[in-house]
Design a protein around this motif. Structure first.
Motif, PDB file in Angstrom:
ATOM      1  N   SER A  28      36.168  31.631  19.516  1.00 43.97           N
ATOM      2  CA  SER A  28      37.172  32.503  20.125  1.00 43.97           C
ATOM      3  C   SER A  28      37.819  33.391  19.065  1.00 43.97           C
ATOM      4  O   SER A  28      37.544  33.255  17.866  1.00 43.97           O
ATOM      5  CB  SER A  28      38.237  31.658  20.818  1.00 43.97           C
ATOM      6  OG  SER A  28      38.901  30.840  19.871  1.00 43.97           O
ATOM      7  N   GLN A 126      37.035  33.157  29.459  1.00 44.00           N
ATOM      8  CA  GLN A 126      38.375  32.601  29.557  1.00 44.00           C
ATOM      9  C   GLN A 126      39.452  33.536  29.012  1.00 44.00           C
ATOM     10  O   GLN A 126      40.639  33.370  29.321  1.00 44.00           O
ATOM     11  CB  GLN A 126      38.457  31.239  28.859  1.00 44.00           C
ATOM     12  CG  GLN A 126      37.971  31.214  27.416  1.00 44.00           C
ATOM     13  CD  GLN A 126      36.516  30.838  27.308  1.00 44.00           C
ATOM     14  OE1 GLN A 126      35.667  31.471  27.918  1.00 44.00           O
ATOM     15  NE2 GLN A 126      36.232  29.793  26.542  1.00 44.00           N
ATOM     16  N   ASP A 127      39.071  34.534  28.212  1.00 43.53           N
ATOM     17  CA  ASP A 127      40.047  35.455  27.624  1.00 43.53           C
ATOM     18  C   ASP A 127      39.847  36.901  28.071  1.00 43.53           C
ATOM     19  O   ASP A 127      40.658  37.772  27.732  1.00 43.53           O
ATOM     20  CB  ASP A 127      39.971  35.388  26.088  1.00 43.53           C
ATOM     21  CG  ASP A 127      40.249  33.996  25.556  1.00 43.53           C
ATOM     22  OD1 ASP A 127      41.218  33.375  26.034  1.00 43.53           O
ATOM     23  OD2 ASP A 127      39.495  33.522  24.687  1.00 43.53           O
ATOM     24  N   THR A 153      45.134  29.870  26.261  1.00 40.18           N
ATOM     25  CA  THR A 153      44.210  29.519  25.180  1.00 40.18           C
ATOM     26  C   THR A 153      44.807  29.948  23.847  1.00 40.18           C
ATOM     27  O   THR A 153      45.695  30.802  23.773  1.00 40.18           O
ATOM     28  CB  THR A 153      42.842  30.210  25.354  1.00 40.18           C
ATOM     29  OG1 THR A 153      42.984  31.623  25.143  1.00 40.18           O
ATOM     30  CG2 THR A 153      42.258  29.963  26.743  1.00 40.18           C
ATOM     31  N   GLN A 154      44.260  29.357  22.781  1.00 43.66           N
ATOM     32  CA  GLN A 154      44.706  29.723  21.442  1.00 43.66           C
ATOM     33  C   GLN A 154      44.366  31.172  21.144  1.00 43.66           C
ATOM     34  O   GLN A 154      45.119  31.880  20.464  1.00 43.66           O
ATOM     35  CB  GLN A 154      44.068  28.806  20.396  1.00 43.66           C
ATOM     36  CG  GLN A 154      44.555  29.048  18.979  1.00 43.66           C
ATOM     37  CD  GLN A 154      46.045  28.810  18.819  1.00 43.66           C
ATOM     38  OE1 GLN A 154      46.575  27.828  19.322  1.00 43.66           O
ATOM     39  NE2 GLN A 154      46.726  29.717  18.126  1.00 43.66           N
ATOM     40  N   ASP A 243      34.334  24.803  24.920  1.00 47.76           N
ATOM     41  CA  ASP A 243      35.600  25.443  24.542  1.00 47.76           C
ATOM     42  C   ASP A 243      36.778  24.799  25.258  1.00 47.76           C
ATOM     43  O   ASP A 243      37.855  24.618  24.675  1.00 47.76           O
ATOM     44  CB  ASP A 243      35.550  26.940  24.860  1.00 47.76           C
ATOM     45  CG  ASP A 243      34.578  27.679  23.958  1.00 47.76           C
ATOM     46  OD1 ASP A 243      34.322  27.206  22.842  1.00 47.76           O
ATOM     47  OD2 ASP A 243      34.072  28.742  24.377  1.00 47.76           O
ATOM     48  N   GLU A 244      36.619  24.477  26.539  1.00 44.23           N
ATOM     49  CA  GLU A 244      37.691  23.831  27.286  1.00 44.23           C
ATOM     50  C   GLU A 244      38.021  22.458  26.694  1.00 44.23           C
ATOM     51  O   GLU A 244      39.193  22.076  26.599  1.00 44.23           O
ATOM     52  CB  GLU A 244      37.278  23.672  28.758  1.00 44.23           C
ATOM     53  CG  GLU A 244      37.176  24.996  29.521  1.00 44.23           C
ATOM     54  CD  GLU A 244      36.555  24.813  30.888  1.00 44.23           C
ATOM     55  OE1 GLU A 244      36.297  23.649  31.277  1.00 44.23           O
ATOM     56  OE2 GLU A 244      36.296  25.828  31.576  1.00 44.23           O
ATOM     57  N   GLU A 247      39.861  23.049  23.334  1.00 47.77           N
ATOM     58  CA  GLU A 247      41.029  23.940  23.368  1.00 47.77           C
ATOM     59  C   GLU A 247      42.331  23.265  22.937  1.00 47.77           C
ATOM     60  O   GLU A 247      43.140  23.876  22.231  1.00 47.77           O
ATOM     61  CB  GLU A 247      41.185  24.542  24.773  1.00 47.77           C
ATOM     62  CG  GLU A 247      42.390  25.465  24.940  1.00 47.77           C
ATOM     63  CD  GLU A 247      42.372  26.647  23.993  1.00 47.77           C
ATOM     64  OE1 GLU A 247      43.448  27.027  23.498  1.00 47.77           O
ATOM     65  OE2 GLU A 247      41.275  27.189  23.734  1.00 47.77           O
ATOM     66  N   GLY A 250      43.258  23.772  19.470  1.00 45.96           N
ATOM     67  CA  GLY A 250      43.534  25.129  19.029  1.00 45.96           C
ATOM     68  C   GLY A 250      42.647  25.512  17.866  1.00 45.96           C
ATOM     69  O   GLY A 250      41.455  25.213  17.845  1.00 45.96           O
TER      70      GLY A 250
END
Length: 437
Positions: A28, A126-127, A153-154, A243-244, A247, A250
């Motif tokens: 990310s 997600q972003d 999310t971070q 990723d989830e 998360e 971070g």
């Protein structure tokens, strides 16, 4: 695999020639305000000298069958540059300049021809919506007003923080000075763009980049390795799932590294890694990759142990019985964290459903809402006994000043015996385990 390379200013990069997208296996957005501040200051210094172009390095792209350019190397810079364009747009009043800046962020649509406006850069799923709404569509005021609970999310936290950081710098500039900065940024800041059309080579390029010192976390490297072994039909879904799972950690590199070192200890029963990435790849992941079991690794190992790790870090927010929570809170008071692998092992083997995405571990619901107060425990007595014994031995080790090697050697021995069931037999006989003292 054909490869082409060319040198281009940002005015030729953020155009319809490229439709940048971040592949699911990539990390990310992880830049912090220090990197953003350095980027802005470096460009400002180069602009003041104005003795030639300023090179931002290379972009490595894969041109896929959809006409998209997947970003293998360059995501952090592309996102940060988009943030700068958005800030310059928000501060600009000249209509011609605002139009030019908008064009760097979004491909203009055409209603007559039924063409929708498209972003120049698309982030991971997600972003993506967050980035488009607040940065690419220029709603910076709303971005700055977001509360912590509004950010999921971070990467989104980093976008908000870096936008605020760069805005504070650019807003202090005079209009003419800021326009000069914008012109230099667009026309004299350069990328070397390396493009290949072989999508199957993306993972190989990713591995090569990491070997050359890309600033990736162990999770990024392991994710790329595992996801590349999964069938294309499920690859994107499991990249997002990874990723989830990760998360909650971070971009805390120290915590992520410790988590995978603890997983390595649990899997290999050896106390220390000489080289985390090399050892974990060879000793842990290789057995799953060899059997084509990347999905099984994520479902049956990564998720349960990541949840156990999160319980350790936030025991008071978990649904565990109160006496278990108290034991974990007490363990967290010790300066040493080398008890984590044992606690993770016993949590994973004592709690039900940690490999089930629907399992609730941290939401406290009342019976009126149709959910039990506590997560289901398979062997509550073993869980209590192991944590209580672990508390005693950790306290003794801290008092006696045991070294990290000694502490982790003990932890690896305990995990080995736990796997054999030795501790459980001793506890069932009502004796204090000699394995922990």
């Amino acid at each position: 695999m054909s490869i082409s390379a060319s040198e281009k200013p940002l005015s030729k990069v953020f155009t319809s020639d490229y439709r940048f997208t971040i592949p699911s296996f990539q990390r990310s957005y992880s830049w912090h305000d220090a990197q953003m501040r350095q980027l802005v200051n470096d460009v400002m210094d180069a602009c003041a000298l104005h003795d030639g172009p300023y090179f931002l390095g290379s972009l490595i792209l894969v041109h896929d069958e959809r006409g998209m350019h997947q970003v293998i190397d360059g995501q952090q810079r592309l996102v940060s540059l988009s943030i700068l364009f958005s800030i310059l747009l928000a501060l600009e009043e000249d209509p011609q300049l605002t139009s030019s800046l908008e064009g760097l962020l979004m491909e203009a649509g055409d209603k007559l021809r039924g063409i929708n406006a498209e972003p120049r850069l698309t982030l991971r799923e997600q972003d993506e919506g967050f980035f488009r709404e607040y940065v690419q569509q220029g709603d910076l005021e709303a971005l700055f007003d977001l509360r912590e609970t509004d950010i999921h999310t971070q990467a989104q936290r980093n976008i908000q923080g870096n936008t605020r950081c760069a805005y504070d710098i650019l807003a202090r500039m005079q209009d003419d000075e800021r326009r000069q900065f914008a012109q230099y940024l667009v026309n004299d800041v350069m990328f070397v763009i390396v493009t290949t059309d072989d999508i199957s080579g993306a993972y190989r390029i990713f591995d090569v980049m990491n070997m050359r010192g890309m600033p990736l976390t162990p999770s990024d490297v392991f994710k790329a390795k595992v996801v590349s072994s999964i069938s294309p039909a499920a690859r994107d879904a499991y990249a997002r799932y990874w990723d989830e799972i990760m998360e909650p950690m971070g971009d805390d590199t120290e915590r992520i590294e410790r988590f995978f070192k603890d997983l390595d200890l649990i899997a290999t029963k050896t106390p220390l890694c000489e080289s985390l990435i090399a050892d974990f790849m060879d000793h842990v992941l290789e057995r799953y990759m060899r059997k084509g079991e990347g999905i099984e690794y994520i479902d049956e190992v990564l998720r349960p142990y990541a949840i156990a790790n999160e319980i350790i870090h936030r025991p008071g927010e978990s649904l565990l019985p109160d006496d278990v929570v108290d034991l974990l809170i007490g363990l967290n008071d010790y300066p040493s964290k080398d008890w984590h692998p044992v606690a993770m092992w016993v949590l994973v083997h004592s709690l039900k459903g940690l490999d089930d995405p629907d399992t609730v571990v941290f939401e406290r619901q009342t019976a009126d809402h149709g959910r039990e107060h506590q997560v289901k425990v398979h062997d509550a007595q073993r869980l209590r006994d192991v944590l209580a014994s672990l508390d005693r031995v950790t306290g003794t080790d801290c008092l006696n000043g045991k070294s990290e090697l000694e502490r982790r050697t003990r932890a690896s021995t305990i995990v080995r015996d736990l796997n054999k069931g030795a501790l459980l037999r001793l506890v069932c006989k009502g004796r204090v385990s000699s394995l922990l003292v």
